[in-house]
Design a protein around this motif. Structure first.
Motif, PDB file in Angstrom:
ATOM      1  N   GLY A 143       0.818  -1.205   0.000  1.00  0.00           N
ATOM      2  CA  GLY A 143       0.000   0.000   0.000  1.00  0.00           C
ATOM      3  C   GLY A 143       0.848   1.250   0.000  1.00  0.00           C
ATOM      4  N   ALA A 144       0.232   2.350  -0.363  1.00  0.00           N
ATOM      5  CA  ALA A 144       0.928   3.631  -0.391  1.00  0.00           C
ATOM      6  C   ALA A 144      -0.085   4.746  -0.234  1.00  0.00           C
ATOM      7  CB  ALA A 144       1.698   3.800  -1.695  1.00  0.00           C
ATOM      8  N   VAL A 145       0.407   5.876   0.264  1.00  0.00           N
ATOM      9  CA  VAL A 145      -0.430   7.054   0.485  1.00  0.00           C
ATOM     10  C   VAL A 145       0.211   8.257  -0.193  1.00  0.00           C
ATOM     11  CG1 VAL A 145      -1.473   8.579   2.207  1.00  0.00           C
ATOM     12  CG2 VAL A 145      -1.162   6.146   2.719  1.00  0.00           C
ATOM     13  N   LEU A 146      -0.579   8.983  -0.958  1.00  0.00           N
ATOM     14  CA  LEU A 146      -0.130  10.224  -1.570  1.00  0.00           C
ATOM     15  C   LEU A 146      -1.021  11.347  -1.073  1.00  0.00           C
ATOM     16  CD1 LEU A 146       1.159  10.862  -5.081  1.00  0.00           C
ATOM     17  CD2 LEU A 146      -0.881  12.134  -4.425  1.00  0.00           C
ATOM     18  N   VAL A 147      -0.417  12.373  -0.495  1.00  0.00           N
ATOM     19  CA  VAL A 147      -1.147  13.528   0.046  1.00  0.00           C
ATOM     20  C   VAL A 147      -0.574  14.793  -0.567  1.00  0.00           C
ATOM     21  CG1 VAL A 147      -1.709  14.863   2.112  1.00  0.00           C
ATOM     22  CG2 VAL A 147      -1.669  12.359   2.220  1.00  0.00           C
ATOM     23  N   ASP A 148      -1.461  15.622  -1.117  1.00  0.00           N
ATOM     24  CA  ASP A 148      -1.041  16.862  -1.775  1.00  0.00           C
ATOM     25  C   ASP A 148       0.062  16.597  -2.807  1.00  0.00           C
ATOM     26  OD1 ASP A 148      -2.847  18.504  -0.453  1.00  0.00           O
ATOM     27  OD2 ASP A 148      -1.492  18.860   1.227  1.00  0.00           O
ATOM     28  N   GLY A 149      -0.088  15.489  -3.532  1.00  0.00           N
ATOM     29  CA  GLY A 149       0.827  15.180  -4.610  1.00  0.00           C
ATOM     30  C   GLY A 149       2.179  14.644  -4.186  1.00  0.00           C
ATOM     31  N   GLN A 150       2.335  14.277  -2.905  1.00  0.00           N
ATOM     32  CA  GLN A 150       3.612  13.766  -2.408  1.00  0.00           C
ATOM     33  C   GLN A 150       3.413  12.410  -1.727  1.00  0.00           C
ATOM     34  OE1 GLN A 150       6.636  15.272  -2.925  1.00  0.00           O
ATOM     35  NE2 GLN A 150       5.498  16.792  -4.140  1.00  0.00           N
ATOM     36  N   ILE A 151       4.310  11.465  -2.021  1.00  0.00           N
ATOM     37  CA  ILE A 151       4.279  10.177  -1.348  1.00  0.00           C
ATOM     38  C   ILE A 151       4.591  10.376   0.132  1.00  0.00           C
ATOM     39  CG2 ILE A 151       5.446   7.945  -1.112  1.00  0.00           C
ATOM     40  CD1 ILE A 151       3.679   7.977  -3.511  1.00  0.00           C
ATOM     41  N   GLN A 152       3.788   9.780   0.983  1.00  0.00           N
ATOM     42  CA  GLN A 152       3.986   9.860   2.429  1.00  0.00           C
ATOM     43  C   GLN A 152       4.678   8.580   2.901  1.00  0.00           C
ATOM     44  OE1 GLN A 152       2.962  12.883   4.060  1.00  0.00           O
ATOM     45  NE2 GLN A 152       2.865  13.291   1.847  1.00  0.00           N
ATOM     46  N   ARG A 153       5.937   8.699   3.274  1.00  0.00           N
ATOM     47  CA  ARG A 153       6.707   7.516   3.681  1.00  0.00           C
ATOM     48  C   ARG A 153       6.689   7.283   5.183  1.00  0.00           C
ATOM     49  NH1 ARG A 153       9.362   9.847  -0.649  1.00  0.00           N
ATOM     50  NH2 ARG A 153       9.606   8.429  -2.437  1.00  0.00           N
ATOM     51  N   GLY A 154       6.246   8.280   5.954  1.00  0.00           N
ATOM     52  CA  GLY A 154       6.233   8.129   7.403  1.00  0.00           C
ATOM     53  C   GLY A 154       7.576   8.481   8.015  1.00  0.00           C
ATOM     54  N   ARG A 155       7.596   8.568   9.324  1.00  0.00           N
ATOM     55  CA  ARG A 155       8.818   8.958  10.044  1.00  0.00           C
ATOM     56  C   ARG A 155       9.957   7.973   9.794  1.00  0.00           C
ATOM     57  NH1 ARG A 155      13.005   9.540  11.752  1.00  0.00           N
ATOM     58  NH2 ARG A 155      13.749  10.493  13.680  1.00  0.00           N
ATOM     59  N   PHE A 156       9.622   6.674   9.725  1.00  0.00           N
ATOM     60  CA  PHE A 156      10.652   5.648   9.584  1.00  0.00           C
ATOM     61  C   PHE A 156      10.609   4.948   8.222  1.00  0.00           C
ATOM     62  CE2 PHE A 156       9.487   5.914  14.128  1.00  0.00           C
ATOM     63  CZ  PHE A 156      10.686   6.404  14.618  1.00  0.00           C
ATOM     64  N   GLY A 157       9.793   5.471   7.297  1.00  0.00           N
ATOM     65  CA  GLY A 157       9.737   4.919   5.956  1.00  0.00           C
ATOM     66  C   GLY A 157       8.769   3.774   5.770  1.00  0.00           C
ATOM     67  N   ILE A 158       7.959   3.469   6.769  1.00  0.00           N
ATOM     68  CA  ILE A 158       7.150   2.245   6.731  1.00  0.00           C
ATOM     69  C   ILE A 158       5.658   2.546   6.563  1.00  0.00           C
ATOM     70  CG2 ILE A 158       6.709   0.057   7.963  1.00  0.00           C
ATOM     71  CD1 ILE A 158       9.355   0.420   9.374  1.00  0.00           C
ATOM     72  N   ALA A 159       5.297   3.784   6.243  1.00  0.00           N
ATOM     73  CA  ALA A 159       3.892   4.113   6.025  1.00  0.00           C
ATOM     74  C   ALA A 159       3.332   3.304   4.854  1.00  0.00           C
ATOM     75  CB  ALA A 159       3.743   5.603   5.744  1.00  0.00           C
TER      76      ALA A 159
END
Length: 323
Positions: A143-159
């Motif tokens: 899975g992946a999340v894109l918010v305001d046109g940017q990939i959200q990787r999370g604080r540790f990269g595991i989002a």
């Protein structure tokens, strides 16, 4: 001016797919290898990656500007280390540094679903949508999340590791070590497991599936089940609908967390199309909180198919090389 090609490599549970990708997202050359067995030493997987990269460099009409790796696992926020890959032997594997020593190009590592989401946002089903949740159904669920046109990787990269959300307490054991993860109910592995169980039990419901493999359940595969469903096998269709129902339930939970404008469903299992997505949409509407009083995210089939991961990995690498 050269065409600024980039190489994308998508490392899945069963195959390593790679391609030369131009700035419009078009794959101009392809290469493919089998993924080494999960017990294989990490350097063997690196050998495979280097092999396909060298093949594509040799085929390129102009020197590629970067290499992007889409890995099925947890990738650190600096896009250098594969922290954990459930379907491979990588544990805190410094993949970017290892490859940089062997490939004379900038290397960027990302989660394969992040790469696929980026590709669908840039070139596919989510063009023009600022808030996207991508769900990839393959051996497991990414899975992946894109918010305001940017990939959200999370604080540790595991989002975005939605596949390992617990949906059934004390449910089926997952390869990640926990029980009841979503991917144990809405993935390719789940589809095959349920079909094989019918054959093993000798159920008349699985008779047609058993006939396809001469009674050997281990020969059943996800694509085989999908093809049977599309050919009219009611049991195969029922199995896909069950996977779709679990998919829709999970999407309703994700809608509460992220409120996207669109869900994009990709991965090999999504090839079932409406046989999977129609029950998913029905289940989503049944389980969505506040239904009838809120805008409803669309659920779209990924348009780039199995190539989204390598296209997105290449484009992210090209973008990273410009930074």
């Amino acid at each position: 001016m050269s065409e600024r090609l980039a190489i994308g490599v998508d490392i899945g549970g069963t195959k390593v797919a790679a391609g030369l990708v131009d700035e419009s997202g078009r794959i101009v050359q392809r290469a493919r290898r089998d993924t080494p067995h999960r017990s294989t030493k990490p350097h063997v997987v690196e050998d495979v990656i280097v092999d396909v990269v060298e093949e594509l460099v040799g085929l390129a009409s102009s020197p590629p500007v970067a290499v992007g790796i889409g890995a099925a696992g947890f990738v650190s926020s600096d896009r250098a280390t594969v922290v954990f890959a459930p379907h491979l032997s990588w544990r805190h594997e410094p993949l970017r540094d290892a490859l940089t020593q062997r490939v004379d190009l900038p290397v960027f590592v990302d989660n394969d679903a992040n790469a696929a989401c980026w590709a669908e946002h840039r070139f596919g089903a989510a063009q023009g949508e600022s808030h996207v949740v991508m769900v990839t159904l393959g051996t497991g669920i990414g899975g992946a999340v894109l918010v305001d046109g940017q990939i959200q990787r999370g604080r540790f990269g595991i989002a975005g590791e939605f596949g390992h959300m617990q949906v059934v307490p004390d449910g089926h054991r997952c390869e990640c070590g926990n029980r009841g993860c979503w991917e144990q109910y809405a993935s390719g592995n789940a589809l095959v497991r349920e079909a094989r169980s019918l054959v093993v039990a000798g159920s008349p419901l699985g008779a047609d599936l058993a006939a396809l493999v001469d009674g050997d359940p281990l020969r059943l595969t996800g694509p085989m089940i999908t093809e049977a469903a599309q050919a009219g096998d009611p049991t195969a269709a029922e199995l896909l609908a069950e996977i779709g129902t679990w998919l829709g339930t999970g999407l309703a939970n994700l809608a509460n967390a992220f409120d996207p404008g669109a869900f994009v469903i990709g991965g090999g299992v999504s090839a079932a199309g409406p046989m999977l997505l129609s029950p998913a949409r029905d289940s989503f509407r049944r389980h969505l909180s506040g239904r009838g009083y809120r805008p409803e995210a669309r659920i779209a089939h990924a348009t780039l198919g199995n190539e989204a991961g390598l296209v997105g990995a290449a484009d992210l690498a090209r973008e990273g090389s410009d930074a």
